[in-house]
Scaffold this motif. Structure first.
Motif, PDB file in Angstrom:
ATOM      1  N   PHE A 250       0.828  -1.204   0.000  1.00 37.98           N
ATOM      2  CA  PHE A 250       0.000   0.000   0.000  1.00 37.98           C
ATOM      3  C   PHE A 250       0.862   1.253   0.000  1.00 37.98           C
ATOM      4  O   PHE A 250       0.599   2.204  -0.748  1.00 37.98           O
ATOM      5  N   GLY A 251       1.913   1.258   0.806  1.00 35.86           N
ATOM      6  CA  GLY A 251       2.798   2.407   0.860  1.00 35.86           C
ATOM      7  C   GLY A 251       3.492   2.665  -0.475  1.00 35.86           C
ATOM      8  O   GLY A 251       3.587   3.802  -0.932  1.00 35.86           O
ATOM      9  N   LEU A 252       3.971   1.598  -1.122  1.00 33.23           N
ATOM     10  CA  LEU A 252       4.624   1.762  -2.415  1.00 33.23           C
ATOM     11  C   LEU A 252       3.646   2.218  -3.495  1.00 33.23           C
ATOM     12  O   LEU A 252       3.988   3.045  -4.341  1.00 33.23           O
ATOM     13  N   SER A 253       2.437   1.692  -3.469  1.00 36.99           N
ATOM     14  CA  SER A 253       1.469   2.116  -4.478  1.00 36.99           C
ATOM     15  C   SER A 253       1.084   3.579  -4.287  1.00 36.99           C
ATOM     16  O   SER A 253       0.959   4.321  -5.267  1.00 36.99           O
ATOM     17  N   VAL A 254       0.914   4.008  -3.070  1.00 36.05           N
ATOM     18  CA  VAL A 254       0.628   5.421  -2.812  1.00 36.05           C
ATOM     19  C   VAL A 254       1.813   6.276  -3.245  1.00 36.05           C
ATOM     20  O   VAL A 254       1.651   7.335  -3.867  1.00 36.05           O
ATOM     21  N   LEU A 255       3.027   5.797  -2.973  1.00 36.75           N
ATOM     22  CA  LEU A 255       4.224   6.530  -3.362  1.00 36.75           C
ATOM     23  C   LEU A 255       4.333   6.653  -4.879  1.00 36.75           C
ATOM     24  O   LEU A 255       4.614   7.730  -5.405  1.00 36.75           O
ATOM     25  N   PHE A 256       4.073   5.559  -5.606  1.00 38.40           N
ATOM     26  CA  PHE A 256       4.183   5.587  -7.063  1.00 38.40           C
ATOM     27  C   PHE A 256       3.071   6.390  -7.723  1.00 38.40           C
ATOM     28  O   PHE A 256       3.233   6.860  -8.846  1.00 38.40           O
ATOM     29  N   VAL A 257       1.953   6.567  -7.057  1.00 38.72           N
ATOM     30  CA  VAL A 257       0.861   7.344  -7.638  1.00 38.72           C
ATOM     31  C   VAL A 257       1.015   8.824  -7.327  1.00 38.72           C
ATOM     32  O   VAL A 257       0.929   9.674  -8.221  1.00 38.72           O
ATOM     33  N   PHE A 258       1.244   9.157  -6.077  1.00 38.98           N
ATOM     34  CA  PHE A 258       1.197  10.555  -5.664  1.00 38.98           C
ATOM     35  C   PHE A 258       2.545  11.276  -5.763  1.00 38.98           C
ATOM     36  O   PHE A 258       2.570  12.491  -5.917  1.00 38.98           O
ATOM     37  N   LEU A 259       3.660  10.579  -5.689  1.00 36.94           N
ATOM     38  CA  LEU A 259       4.954  11.240  -5.790  1.00 36.94           C
ATOM     39  C   LEU A 259       5.172  11.889  -7.156  1.00 36.94           C
ATOM     40  O   LEU A 259       5.581  13.057  -7.210  1.00 36.94           O
ATOM     41  N   PRO A 260       4.894  11.213  -8.287  1.00 38.94           N
ATOM     42  CA  PRO A 260       5.068  11.899  -9.580  1.00 38.94           C
ATOM     43  C   PRO A 260       4.148  13.112  -9.741  1.00 38.94           C
ATOM     44  O   PRO A 260       4.557  14.122 -10.326  1.00 38.94           O
ATOM     45  N   MET A 261       2.931  13.028  -9.220  1.00 37.95           N
ATOM     46  CA  MET A 261       2.035  14.184  -9.313  1.00 37.95           C
ATOM     47  C   MET A 261       2.571  15.353  -8.503  1.00 37.95           C
ATOM     48  O   MET A 261       2.534  16.507  -8.946  1.00 37.95           O
ATOM     49  N   GLY A 262       3.082  15.081  -7.313  1.00 38.18           N
ATOM     50  CA  GLY A 262       3.636  16.150  -6.487  1.00 38.18           C
ATOM     51  C   GLY A 262       4.886  16.755  -7.086  1.00 38.18           C
ATOM     52  O   GLY A 262       5.071  17.978  -7.076  1.00 38.18           O
ATOM     53  N   VAL A 263       5.757  15.928  -7.639  1.00 40.35           N
ATOM     54  CA  VAL A 263       6.979  16.432  -8.262  1.00 40.35           C
ATOM     55  C   VAL A 263       6.646  17.276  -9.483  1.00 40.35           C
ATOM     56  O   VAL A 263       7.253  18.331  -9.714  1.00 40.35           O
ATOM     57  N   SER A 264       5.678  16.854 -10.282  1.00 42.54           N
ATOM     58  CA  SER A 264       5.330  17.635 -11.472  1.00 42.54           C
ATOM     59  C   SER A 264       4.729  18.981 -11.090  1.00 42.54           C
ATOM     60  O   SER A 264       4.964  19.978 -11.768  1.00 42.54           O
ATOM     61  N   ARG A 265       3.981  19.038 -10.016  1.00 41.67           N
ATOM     62  CA  ARG A 265       3.436  20.326  -9.591  1.00 41.67           C
ATOM     63  C   ARG A 265       4.520  21.245  -9.033  1.00 41.67           C
ATOM     64  O   ARG A 265       4.499  22.450  -9.250  1.00 41.67           O
ATOM     65  N   LEU A 266       5.479  20.654  -8.328  1.00 44.32           N
ATOM     66  CA  LEU A 266       6.552  21.467  -7.744  1.00 44.32           C
ATOM     67  C   LEU A 266       7.547  21.947  -8.791  1.00 44.32           C
ATOM     68  O   LEU A 266       8.107  23.032  -8.671  1.00 44.32           O
ATOM     69  N   THR A 267       7.780  21.155  -9.815  1.00 44.32           N
ATOM     70  CA  THR A 267       8.767  21.545 -10.830  1.00 44.32           C
ATOM     71  C   THR A 267       8.162  22.383 -11.939  1.00 44.32           C
ATOM     72  O   THR A 267       8.885  22.842 -12.814  1.00 44.32           O
ATOM     73  N   GLY A 268       6.868  22.581 -11.934  1.00 46.77           N
ATOM     74  CA  GLY A 268       6.225  23.412 -12.940  1.00 46.77           C
ATOM     75  C   GLY A 268       5.848  22.666 -14.199  1.00 46.77           C
ATOM     76  O   GLY A 268       5.515  23.283 -15.207  1.00 46.77           O
ATOM     77  N   ALA A 269       5.929  21.355 -14.185  1.00 48.03           N
ATOM     78  CA  ALA A 269       5.582  20.579 -15.372  1.00 48.03           C
ATOM     79  C   ALA A 269       4.069  20.470 -15.547  1.00 48.03           C
ATOM     80  O   ALA A 269       3.608  20.043 -16.579  1.00 48.03           O
ATOM     81  N   HIS A 270       3.309  20.859 -14.559  1.00 51.70           N
ATOM     82  CA  HIS A 270       1.848  20.800 -14.634  1.00 51.70           C
ATOM     83  C   HIS A 270       1.355  22.050 -15.357  1.00 51.70           C
ATOM     84  O   HIS A 270       1.240  23.117 -14.767  1.00 51.70           O
ATOM     85  N   ASN A 271       1.071  21.898 -16.654  1.00 46.18           N
ATOM     86  CA  ASN A 271       0.651  23.031 -17.463  1.00 46.18           C
ATOM     87  C   ASN A 271      -0.425  22.566 -18.441  1.00 46.18           C
ATOM     88  O   ASN A 271      -0.163  22.444 -19.637  1.00 46.18           O
ATOM     89  N   PRO A 272      -1.634  22.312 -17.965  1.00 52.65           N
ATOM     90  CA  PRO A 272      -2.665  21.825 -18.883  1.00 52.65           C
ATOM     91  C   PRO A 272      -3.174  22.932 -19.802  1.00 52.65           C
ATOM     92  O   PRO A 272      -3.264  24.090 -19.417  1.00 52.65           O
ATOM     93  N   ASP A 273      -3.456  22.571 -21.025  1.00 49.90           N
ATOM     94  CA  ASP A 273      -4.094  23.492 -21.954  1.00 49.90           C
ATOM     95  C   ASP A 273      -5.202  22.727 -22.676  1.00 49.90           C
ATOM     96  O   ASP A 273      -5.461  21.555 -22.387  1.00 49.90           O
ATOM     97  N   ALA A 274      -5.858  23.371 -23.600  1.00 45.03           N
ATOM     98  CA  ALA A 274      -7.010  22.761 -24.257  1.00 45.03           C
ATOM     99  C   ALA A 274      -6.625  21.511 -25.039  1.00 45.03           C
ATOM    100  O   ALA A 274      -7.373  20.537 -25.079  1.00 45.03           O
ATOM    101  N   ALA A 275      -5.449  21.492 -25.665  1.00 46.94           N
ATOM    102  CA  ALA A 275      -5.032  20.325 -26.448  1.00 46.94           C
ATOM    103  C   ALA A 275      -4.734  19.130 -25.557  1.00 46.94           C
ATOM    104  O   ALA A 275      -5.023  17.986 -25.917  1.00 46.94           O
TER     105      ALA A 275
END
Length: 124
Positions: free
Chosen positions: A18-43
């Motif tokens: 459970f810990g590893l699955s939570v880590l593999f799901v939420f860690l990439p989302m958190g890193v992308s938000r912190l590094t600025g890679a989260h940039n959704p647009d219409a496309a």
């Protein structure tokens, strides 16, 4: 009284999984938000699963090639699922098993040739 200490390794395994699955799901989302890679647009937010935009009417017609590709995938996926147990048991089935599988593969090859000739595999 039941000794529950026997279940400790299973509980430990489930907690780690459970810990590893939570880590593999939420860690990439958190890193992308912190590094600025989260940039959704219409496309990026458009539909891509079915190959065409979603529509309001569920009864509207669309190209039958989507069904043909899906059916072809299922057929050849099942073929692969049949090939492994056949290869494992080929020593026991002998020539009869070999001939039966060659007949099966021949029928599938004829179906693929027919599908190819009719243009079901051509995408425009």
């Amino acid at each position: 009284m039941v000794d529950l200490s026997q279940y400790l390794p299973i509980l430990l395994f489930l907690a780690i999984a459970f810990g590893l699955s939570v880590l593999f799901v939420f860690l990439p989302m958190g890193v992308s938000r912190l590094t600025g890679a989260h940039n959704p647009d219409a496309a990026k937010l458009t539909e891509y699963e079915c190959g065409f935009p979603a529509f309001e009417d569920a009864r509207s017609q669309f190209d039958v090639r989507f069904y043909l590709v899906a059916i072809s995938f299922i057929i050849f996926d099942l073929e692969a699922a049949f090939l492994f147990p056949w290869a494992v048991s080929l020593g026991e089935t002998g020539w009869a098993g070999w001939l039966a599988m060659m007949t099966f593969l021949g029928i599938l090859a004829i179906g693929l040739a027919y599908e190819w000739k009719k243009g079901a595999l051509d995408w425009e």
